[in-house]
Design an enzyme around this catalytic site. Structure first.
Site, PDB file in Angstrom:
ATOM      1  N   TYR A 192      -7.024   2.690   6.294  1.00 16.04           N
ATOM      2  CA  TYR A 192      -6.419   1.492   5.716  1.00 16.04           C
ATOM      3  C   TYR A 192      -6.196   0.352   6.717  1.00 16.04           C
ATOM      4  CZ  TYR A 192      -2.606   3.989   7.852  1.00 16.04           C
ATOM      5  OH  TYR A 192      -1.854   4.677   8.751  1.00 16.04           O
TER       6      TYR A 192
ATOM      7  N   LYS B  74       2.402   4.506   1.485  1.00 18.58           N
ATOM      8  CA  LYS B  74       2.589   5.028   2.847  1.00 18.58           C
ATOM      9  C   LYS B  74       2.217   6.504   2.788  1.00 18.58           C
ATOM     10  CE  LYS B  74       5.810   5.208   6.693  1.00 18.58           C
ATOM     11  NZ  LYS B  74       5.379   6.522   7.160  1.00 18.58           N
TER      12      LYS B  74
ATOM     13  N   CYS C  12       7.130  50.251  -5.620  1.00 18.88           N
ATOM     14  CA  CYS C  12       6.712  51.651  -5.497  1.00 18.88           C
ATOM     15  C   CYS C  12       7.681  52.461  -4.629  1.00 18.88           C
ATOM     16  CB  CYS C  12       5.306  51.744  -4.934  1.00 18.88           C
ATOM     17  SG  CYS C  12       5.200  51.252  -3.208  1.00 18.88           S
TER      18      CYS C  12
ATOM     19  N   GLU D 172       0.850  -1.208   0.000  1.00 16.09           N
ATOM     20  CA  GLU D 172       0.000   0.000   0.000  1.00 16.09           C
ATOM     21  C   GLU D 172       0.876   1.245   0.000  1.00 16.09           C
ATOM     22  OE1 GLU D 172      -1.962  -0.012   3.761  1.00 16.09           O
ATOM     23  OE2 GLU D 172      -3.023  -1.872   3.331  1.00 16.09           O
TER      24      GLU D 172
ATOM     25  N   CYS E  32      10.078  49.073  -1.047  1.00 14.17           N
ATOM     26  CA  CYS E  32       9.264  48.210  -1.904  1.00 14.17           C
ATOM     27  C   CYS E  32       9.826  48.269  -3.322  1.00 14.17           C
ATOM     28  CB  CYS E  32       7.816  48.688  -1.899  1.00 14.17           C
ATOM     29  SG  CYS E  32       6.807  47.857  -3.129  1.00 14.17           S
TER      30      CYS E  32
ATOM     31  N   LYS F  86      10.901   3.256   2.324  1.00 15.05           N
ATOM     32  CA  LYS F  86      10.728   4.691   2.089  1.00 15.05           C
ATOM     33  C   LYS F  86      11.488   5.128   0.844  1.00 15.05           C
ATOM     34  CE  LYS F  86      10.032   7.374   5.906  1.00 15.05           C
ATOM     35  NZ  LYS F  86       9.973   8.034   7.042  1.00 15.05           N
TER      36      LYS F  86
ATOM     37  N   ASP G  43       1.681  10.281   3.813  1.00 11.14           N
ATOM     38  CA  ASP G  43       2.419  11.220   4.649  1.00 11.14           C
ATOM     39  C   ASP G  43       1.446  12.171   5.348  1.00 11.14           C
ATOM     40  OD1 ASP G  43       4.554  12.357   5.828  1.00 11.14           O
ATOM     41  OD2 ASP G  43       5.186  13.535   4.090  1.00 11.14           O
TER      42      ASP G  43
ATOM     43  N   CYS H  92       0.117  50.911  -3.792  1.00  7.79           N
ATOM     44  CA  CYS H  92       1.237  50.302  -4.512  1.00  7.79           C
ATOM     45  C   CYS H  92       0.672  49.494  -5.684  1.00  7.79           C
ATOM     46  CB  CYS H  92       2.000  49.395  -3.552  1.00  7.79           C
ATOM     47  SG  CYS H  92       3.163  48.288  -4.344  1.00  7.79           S
TER      48      CYS H  92
ATOM     49  N   CYS I  88       5.095  46.335   2.386  1.00 11.25           N
ATOM     50  CA  CYS I  88       5.024  47.655   1.784  1.00 11.25           C
ATOM     51  C   CYS I  88       3.724  48.256   2.306  1.00 11.25           C
ATOM     52  CB  CYS I  88       4.979  47.529   0.265  1.00 11.25           C
ATOM     53  SG  CYS I  88       4.353  49.012  -0.529  1.00 11.25           S
TER      54      CYS I  88
HETATM   55  S1  IVH Z   1       0.198   0.281   8.851  1.00 10.62           S
HETATM   56  C1  IVH Z   1       0.854  -1.443  13.163  1.00 10.62           C
HETATM   57  N1  IVH Z   1      -0.181   1.416   6.530  1.00 10.62           N
HETATM   58  O1  IVH Z   1       3.155   5.388   8.992  1.00 10.62           O
HETATM   59  C2  IVH Z   1       1.273  -0.813  11.901  1.00 10.62           C
HETATM   60  N2  IVH Z   1       0.764   2.711   8.269  1.00 10.62           N
HETATM   61  O2  IVH Z   1       5.809   5.441  10.000  1.00 10.62           O
HETATM   62  C3  IVH Z   1       0.325   0.179  11.459  1.00 10.62           C
HETATM   63  N3  IVH Z   1       1.212   5.036   7.672  1.00 10.62           N
HETATM   64  O3  IVH Z   1       2.245   4.748  12.311  1.00 10.62           O
HETATM   65  C4  IVH Z   1       0.786   0.934  10.334  1.00 10.62           C
HETATM   66  N4  IVH Z   1       0.481   4.902   5.625  1.00 10.62           N
HETATM   67  O4  IVH Z   1       0.679   6.226  10.844  1.00 10.62           O
HETATM   68  C5  IVH Z   1       0.268   1.569   7.785  1.00 10.62           C
HETATM   69  N5  IVH Z   1      -0.612   2.316   4.427  1.00 10.62           N
HETATM   70  C6  IVH Z   1      -0.173   2.469   5.680  1.00 10.62           C
HETATM   71  C7  IVH Z   1       0.332   3.690   6.161  1.00 10.62           C
HETATM   72  C8  IVH Z   1       0.807   3.769   7.466  1.00 10.62           C
HETATM   73  C9  IVH Z   1       1.006   5.684   6.536  1.00 10.62           C
HETATM   74  C10 IVH Z   1       1.792   5.620   8.903  1.00 10.62           C
HETATM   75  C11 IVH Z   1       1.197   5.118  10.188  1.00 10.62           C
HETATM   76  C12 IVH Z   1       2.362   4.571  10.938  1.00 10.62           C
HETATM   77  C13 IVH Z   1       3.487   5.340  10.338  1.00 10.62           C
HETATM   78  C14 IVH Z   1       4.814   4.690  10.561  1.00 10.62           C
END
Ligand code: IVH
Length: 746
Positions: free
Chosen positions: A229, A116, A414, A114, A411, A317, A118, A434, A429
């Site tokens: 998720y 990740k 102006c 999946e 500025c 990552k 941010d 202006c 300014c």
């Molecule tokens: S699963 C018990 N799935 O990343 C494990 N986490 O850096 C639960 N995060 O604490 C995490 N996307 O807040 C999972 N698709 C994803 C995620 C995800 C972002 C976050 C989550 C976690 C943190 C760790």
């Protein structure tokens, strides 16, 4: 490294990691990149492994970052929320599988891959399908209760869609991330830049900062999103695999990841990671990696977890894409409110699939903090994967010709001397006339959420101002086709004429704007602290501009806030007055009582009038009522209309015969808004139902019997005891003719 050296280094690293974890999780103001934080944490973990005699159970490497803040009540997760182990290397990623395969004694393992996301971690609880709570990760065991704020997220349903094939459990904790879209991030940062406030470095920080605001009204203004998720506590059990759970989440009507992959074995999973890396830039949320999880829940249980993270999942990552390039110049942009924003003009460079040639440097402090100089080579990265940002200077490539940047004292547009307002980071300014500010103001006035004057883009506004056709936004309503059609958008040497067709199109848009509702105009005036949502709220309370300008409701909102402040100031129990003597405290008490009861009275009056809601919780006090518009915005709008600028605007609007009315004009300023009405007797020109509907549409309540709280009784022929009651309580009685006039039917 000797043990003594290791001990010292571990202590240093621990202090650093703790400091940066605090900045990231609690304050949402990190000083270093996520990549650098991960490096620090990894260096510490490696040393702790090498020198276990110095390892500590409560080291940051063994626990999740804590986001809890004062001001929120905490809530214990039914099932703890863990973090994830992460890696930046393919080798470690594959080693994760080897470890699991060995532990579970099976080579064939199925994974789900999946994105990740941010954002910031959240756990939402649904009980019998109803959203009951939203809590941040906190320290993993308990987090901050952010239910009220999370409920402002439009995409988060308050009720799950149950179905025969996908029933909802009695209780379920669903895990996910709260995030901000790029668009919203840019909008808010721009607003902050204009207001002279420090900007947020990326969408994640802004989302985190937002959800932890104590004023949920403010939270609603920033349009947060959510994606879900993960499964936490669940009773009874609903799924036995991650892929099955993700399908369920979709059926329940929850927003979930845009795409996920199921993979047999680590090779397929690694392929999916690569595919995700190509697709992720098109996602609505920022992604900084791929999470690979065992699909089977029974196998997950068998794998177990460490104190910090499950053994059944890993985050790979993505390295943030960075590039080194040269700063050719620093230019200054003058914004709508006169804020001077420095911009780095870069030697064009390729970054995450696009060419980057400019990056905002935000303000003077930022330039000084990073010591950025013209001619420097700098590292650029896309903040939150999207917006180019200057990370740091490569001082090794600095030549003596690179001298510290001197921020202009005047500025650039102006030549007015710039000023710095108290408590602001920005330089401004101060010249309202202006030309750069006028152009920006027109741009805002014409923008989509405001008056949507299609065709009034940057260059047109610029030329209209330059050629003296427009001196302030409202002047566009005086534009004539003859002059507009021959507007020269080029230079004198190389003219480029706007043309009749384009001119007509623009005039059509301008004429259409005359009919736009009050809310859009309130936004277009660019009154400080009045964003889209607030503009709508204000419009819903009033009929037209005159009403807003001298609004009793807004004055009441400000007054309620003042009374609450005064009450606090005079409170013998407040923190500030703690050191006072008992005698002094006794003396304060009557004042405190006076403000308290005045605030309660006013709060109740506003609630009764339907322009404020009781605060959340059981037995809320009226003085804490949630007003439809916050006191800061209310004050700002009243002040603006009293200022010369506001007065001149109103006058000019009249001259131009512009009189925007509220869409709920009907409701906003109607005599029935927030009022309780009782109907009695027969109405001759409409049915009782029609009358009731009309009153409700105008924001009023229809009651069945007359009391002291009734505002009007509409009495037709044959009225009986209700009319007597009205007289008894001194309630205003109107007949059908008056009623029709009040609802606008003649
Ligand atoms: S699963 C018990 N799935 O990343 C494990 N986490 O850096 C639960 N995060 O604490 C995490 N996307 O807040 C999972 N698709 C994803 C995620 C995800 C972002 C976050 C989550 C976690 C943190 C760790």
């Amino acid at each position: 490294m000797t043990p003594t050296e290791a001990k010292k280094r571990i202590a240093e690293l621990r202090a650093e990691v703790v400091r940066h974890a605090e900045l990231y999780y609690r304050q949402a103001k990190p000083e270093i990149s996520d990549r650098d934080y991960d490096k620090l944490e990894r260096a510490l973990a490696d040393l702790e492994k090498e020198f276990p005699q110095f390892a500590k159970k409560d080291s940051q490497t063994a626990k999740v970052g804590d986001d809890r803040l004062a001001g929120f009540s905490t809530y214990r997760h039914r099932q703890p929320m863990q973090s994830l182990d992460n890696t930046y290397s393919e080798e470690e990623y594959r080693a994760f599988h080897q470890r699991l395969a060995k532990q579970l004694e099976r080579e064939a393992l199925s994974y789900v891959v999946e994105p990740k996301i941010d954002g910031l971690a959240v756990s939402v609880t649904y009980e019998k399908g109803r959203l009951t709570r939203a809590v941040t990760r906190g320290n993993g065991e308990e987090g901050d209760d952010i239910t009220v704020n999370a409920k402002t997220i439009h995409s988060l349903p308050h009720e799950l869609k149950a179905g025969r094939k996908h029933p909802v459990p009695d209780v379920i904790e669903i895990r996910g991330e709260i995030y901000l879209t790029l668009e919203e991030f840019q909008r808010i940062n721009q607003e902050r830049e204009e207001a002279g406030e420090p900007v947020y470095a990326n969408p994640r920080n802004l989302a985190a900062g937002t959800i932890k605001q104590l004023d949920s009204k403010e939270v609603a203004r920033r349009k947060l999103e959510i994606v879900l998720y993960g499964i936490g506590f669940c009773e009874p059990s609903v799924a036995e695999s991650q892929s099955g759970f993700l399908e369920l989440v979709k059926h329940w009507g929850l927003p979930t990841v845009e795409k996920f992959w199921t993979a047999d074995g680590i090779d397929e999973a690694w392929k999916a990671v690569g595919e995700l890396d190509k697709l992720r830039h098109a996602f609505a949320y920022g992604t900084d990696g791929a999470v690979t999880k065992l699909d089977s829940f029974p196998l997950r249980r068998a794998a177990g977890s460490t104190s910090k993270a499950p053994r059944w999942a890993i985050a790979y990552k993505f390295e943030p894409e960075r590039a080194e390039t040269k700063i050719n110049a620093i230019t200054i942009q003058v914004g709508r409110t006169g804020v001077l924003t420095p911009v780095a003009e870069l030697e064009p460079v390729q970054l995450s699939g696009s060419t980057v040639s400019r990056a905002t440097l935000h303000n003077r402090d930022e330039i000084e903090r990073k010591d950025i100089r013209v001619g420097d080579y700098v590292l650029v990265e896309k903040a939150g994967e999207i917006i180019p940002a200057v990370i740091e200077v490569n001082t090794k490539r600095r030549t003596p010709a690179c001298q510290p940047y001197k921020f202009p004292g005047k500025c650039p547009e102006c030549a007015t001397k710039v000023v710095q307002l108290e408590g602001e980071v920005a330089l401004r300014c101060p010249n309202y006339d202006c030309p750069a500010q006028i152009v920006r103001r027109i741009g805002f006035f014409a923008s989509k959420p405001a008056l949507d004057l299609d065709g009034m883009g940057g260059i047109i506004a610029e030329k209209l101002v330059e050629r003296g056709l427009v001196e302030e936004p409202l002047d566009v309503f005086g534009l004539k086709i003859e002059k507009l059609a021959i507007l020269n958008l080029g230079s004198n040497d190389e003219p480029r004429i706007f043309g009749e067709k384009n001119a007509q199109k623009l005039l059509d848009a301008i004429s259409h704007a005359r009919e736009l509702p009050l809310a859009r105009w309130l936004l277009a005036f660019a009154i400080p602290d009045v964003g889209e949502e607030t503009a709508h709220d204000i419009a819903s309370l009033h009929k037209n501009l005159e009403e807003v300008a001298d609004s009793q409701v807004l004055k009441d909102y400000v007054e309620l806030d003042r009374l609450n402040d005064e009450m606090l100031r005079n409170s013998p129990a407040s923190k500030e007055n703690k050191s006072k003597s008992d005698e002094e405290k006794d003396e304060m008490r009557p004042e405190w009582e006076r403000f308290k009861s005045a605030a309660d009275d006013l709060g109740q009056r506003l609630i009764d009038a339907g322009v404020a809601k009781p605060a959340a919780g059981e037995n809320p006090v009226p003085r804490k009522a949630n007003t439809k518009v916050g006191p800061i915005a209310a004050k700002s709008i009243l002040m603006w209309f009293q200022s010369n600028r506001g007065e001149a605007t109103l006058k000019r609007m009249k001259e131009l015969e512009l009189n925007p009315v509220s869409q709920q004009s009907s409701s906003g300023g109607s005599a029935f808004f927030g009022k309780t009405v009782v109907l009695t007797g027969t109405l001759e020109n409409m049915s009782r139902n029609q009358a009731q509907e009309k009153i409700r549409a105008l924001g009023g309540n229809v009651a069945g019997s007359v009391s002291r709280k009734t505002d009007f009784v509409v009495a037709g022929p044959g009225a009986g005891s209700k009319l007597d009651d009205a007289k008894k309580y001194g309630v205003k009685v109107i007949d059908e003719v008056e009623f029709q006039a009040m609802i606008g039917v003649t």
